[in-house]
Design a protein around this motif. Sequence first.
Motif, mmCIF file in Angstrom:
data_model
loop_
_atom_site.group_PDB
_atom_site.id
_atom_site.type_symbol
_atom_site.label_atom_id
_atom_site.label_comp_id
_atom_site.label_asym_id
_atom_site.label_seq_id
_atom_site.Cartn_x
_atom_site.Cartn_y
_atom_site.Cartn_z
ATOM 1 N N GLU A 211 0.667 -1.258 0.023
ATOM 2 C CA GLU A 211 0.112 0.196 -0.272
ATOM 3 C C GLU A 211 0.971 0.969 0.041
ATOM 4 N N ARG A 212 0.376 2.214 -0.813
ATOM 5 C CA ARG A 212 1.164 3.616 -0.755
ATOM 6 C C ARG A 212 0.976 3.838 0.853
ATOM 7 N N ILE A 213 1.868 5.384 1.627
ATOM 8 C CA ILE A 213 2.154 5.622 2.227
ATOM 9 C C ILE A 213 0.806 6.449 3.065
ATOM 10 N N GLU A 214 0.016 7.012 2.145
ATOM 11 C CA GLU A 214 -0.811 7.622 2.016
ATOM 12 C C GLU A 214 -2.069 7.255 2.473
ATOM 13 N N SER A 215 -2.688 6.295 1.780
ATOM 14 C CA SER A 215 -2.867 5.119 2.503
ATOM 15 C C SER A 215 -2.872 4.563 3.590
ATOM 16 N N LEU A 216 -2.321 4.451 4.182
ATOM 17 C CA LEU A 216 -1.824 4.152 6.115
ATOM 18 C C LEU A 216 -2.258 5.277 6.679
ATOM 19 N N GLN A 217 -1.552 6.717 6.503
ATOM 20 C CA GLN A 217 -2.065 8.258 6.941
ATOM 21 C C GLN A 217 -3.622 8.316 6.557
ATOM 22 N N ASN A 218 -4.146 8.089 5.421
ATOM 23 C CA ASN A 218 -4.954 8.849 5.546
ATOM 24 C C ASN A 218 -6.202 7.795 6.323
ATOM 25 N N VAL A 219 -7.040 6.918 6.236
ATOM 26 C CA VAL A 219 -7.829 5.778 6.138
ATOM 27 C C VAL A 219 -7.064 4.382 6.369
ATOM 28 N N GLY A 220 -5.812 4.276 7.868
ATOM 29 C CA GLY A 220 -5.560 3.491 7.900
ATOM 30 C C GLY A 220 -5.821 2.991 9.307
ATOM 31 N N GLY A 221 -4.883 3.808 10.038
ATOM 32 C CA GLY A 221 -5.514 3.062 11.848
ATOM 33 C C GLY A 221 -5.107 1.789 12.264
ATOM 34 N N ARG A 222 -4.009 1.366 11.588
ATOM 35 C CA ARG A 222 -3.689 0.093 11.928
ATOM 36 C C ARG A 222 -2.863 -0.011 12.408
ATOM 37 N N GLY A 223 -2.788 0.927 13.866
ATOM 38 C CA GLY A 223 -1.459 0.318 14.539
ATOM 39 C C GLY A 223 -0.040 0.494 14.295
ATOM 40 N N PHE A 224 1.294 -0.157 14.391
ATOM 41 C CA PHE A 224 2.267 -0.229 14.501
ATOM 42 C C PHE A 224 2.091 -1.053 12.433
ATOM 43 N N ALA A 225 2.162 0.121 11.835
ATOM 44 C CA ALA A 225 2.304 -0.497 10.020
ATOM 45 C C ALA A 225 2.620 -0.235 9.015
ATOM 46 N N ARG A 226 3.403 -0.413 7.953
ATOM 47 C CA ARG A 226 4.311 -0.253 7.231
ATOM 48 C C ARG A 226 4.200 -0.852 5.610
ATOM 49 N N PRO A 227 4.231 -0.205 4.534
ATOM 50 C CA PRO A 227 3.665 -0.747 3.613
ATOM 51 C C PRO A 227 2.806 -2.146 3.454
ATOM 52 N N TYR A 228 4.043 -2.974 3.600
ATOM 53 C CA TYR A 228 4.183 -4.140 3.058
ATOM 54 C C TYR A 228 3.091 -5.193 4.442
ATOM 55 N N PHE A 229 3.223 -4.649 5.435
ATOM 56 C CA PHE A 229 2.774 -6.075 6.247
ATOM 57 C C PHE A 229 2.406 -4.410 8.083
ATOM 58 N N TYR A 230 1.079 -5.170 8.244
ATOM 59 C CA TYR A 230 1.570 -4.408 9.915
ATOM 60 C C TYR A 230 1.642 -5.516 11.094
ATOM 61 N N ILE A 231 1.874 -4.967 12.584
ATOM 62 C CA ILE A 231 2.110 -6.122 13.639
ATOM 63 C C ILE A 231 0.919 -5.816 14.598
ATOM 64 N N ASN A 232 0.813 -6.295 15.317
ATOM 65 C CA ASN A 232 -0.646 -6.105 16.254
ATOM 66 C C ASN A 232 -0.272 -6.941 17.344
ATOM 67 N N VAL A 233 0.491 -5.923 18.711
ATOM 68 C CA VAL A 233 0.759 -7.049 19.581
ATOM 69 C C VAL A 233 -0.372 -6.892 20.458
ATOM 70 N N SER A 234 -0.746 -7.696 21.526
ATOM 71 C CA SER A 234 -1.013 -7.368 23.420
ATOM 72 C C SER A 234 -0.287 -8.065 24.171
ATOM 73 N N ASP A 235 0.665 -8.590 24.267
ATOM 74 C CA ASP A 235 1.231 -9.368 24.901
ATOM 75 C C ASP A 235 1.407 -8.806 26.228
ATOM 76 N N PRO A 236 1.296 -9.544 27.109
ATOM 77 C CA PRO A 236 1.779 -9.362 28.667
ATOM 78 C C PRO A 236 2.654 -7.883 29.124
ATOM 79 N N GLN A 237 3.932 -9.084 28.395
ATOM 80 C CA GLN A 237 4.834 -8.340 28.436
ATOM 81 C C GLN A 237 4.697 -6.705 27.985
ATOM 82 N N PHE A 238 4.389 -5.870 27.337
ATOM 83 C CA PHE A 238 4.101 -4.568 26.357
ATOM 84 C C PHE A 238 3.251 -4.124 26.810
ATOM 85 N N ARG A 239 2.051 -4.962 27.467
ATOM 86 C CA ARG A 239 1.455 -3.952 28.112
ATOM 87 C C ARG A 239 1.802 -3.143 28.968
#
Length: 306
Positions: free
Chosen positions: A178-206
Motif C-alpha cells: 500500500e501507499r504510505i498515504e493510504s496508511l496515513q489517511n485511512v489506515g489506523g492499523r497501529g504499527f504498519a508498513r506498506p507490506y505488513f502490519y503488526i498487532n501486539v497484546s502480549d502482557p510484557q508489552f502491556r
Amino acid sequence: MYKKRLLCTGIILSLLVGGCGIVEQEQGKSREVNGEENEKVPEFVSVEEYTGEGFTFKNGSEESDRIAEKSKEDIEKAVKQFMLDTYKTEVEVHNIVGAIDYASVYVEAKEPLSFYTFVNVPVDIKKEKVYPDKIWTLDGEAEVAMWSALYGLVFEEEVTKLQSYLDDAADEYGFVGERIESLQNVGGRGFARPYFYINVSDPQFRDLYERYLENPKMSKEEMKEAIDPARIDSNLARVTIYLYMKEKGKKPVEEMIDSIKSDTEGMEDLPPGTYRVYLNDNDISTEHGMGTKKSKIRTDYYTIKQ
C-alpha cells in the motif's frame, strides 16, 4: 486533502483477534461519495494509486464533515494535546472525517514511537458545534497501537530486516504494498508498513506501556531489557504480511505466498510472533481501504521465534 468518510473504526481489534475481517466482494463499477453526482469513485482502483479517496463510513454524515471542517484548527490542537496528555505521544493529524455525532481524527505518532490510530471528537449537528474537550477513543484501540509500537521499537533491527527482505522480494516475485498515504489517511492499523502490519497484546508489552507512560523518555535499551523474547506469546504478536500483485489484471499466485512463507520461516532474527501472508490482485477496495475480492489468497498461520 479530499474529504473522506470511514468504515470499520474497530478494524485494529478485529484484525488482532481474527486476521482480516473485511467482507469479500467482486468487481463493481462506481458509487457516489457524499451523495453527490460528480463525486463518483470506482469501487476498486489500483493499490498503487490509492490514497484513501472513497473510503466510506457506515454512519457517515455530511453535516458532521462540514462542521468538523469549520473547526479543524481547534480539533487538531485538542487532539494533539489529548494524545500528549493521555499517551505521552506527539502526533501529526492526517485526516478528519465526520460520522453522525462525532468526527474521527486519524493521527500518526512522531518519534520515538511509530503507529497510526484515531480518536473521536463529539459533534452536535443541531447546534453545529464540536466538543474538543470531550475526546474519546474506542476501548483498547490506541492502547493496542502503542503496545505494537513498543514492540516495533524493541525489535527495531528485526523489523528492518523483514522490511528489507520484502523490498527485495517485491522485485523478485512481482508484488507491491500500500501507499504510505493510504496508511496515513485511512489506515489506523497501529504499527504498519506498506507490506505488513503488526498487532501486539502480549502482557510484557502491556507492562512496558505502563512504564512508558510513567517515563516516556526511557531509552530503547531500557525497553529491550524489560522484554524477554522467549516469553512472548506468539498468539499475541501477529505479523500480517499483506500484499498485492504488481501486474494489473493478474490473479494472485499461490506459489508466491508459499515462497514468502518458506523464505521467512528459514530466516533468522525476524520479529517473533505468528505470521500469515495474504495476496490480492492489484485492486484495492475504495470503500474498505483493503483488498476484499474473493480471489484473495493466504497462507496458514506459522510461528517465528527468536
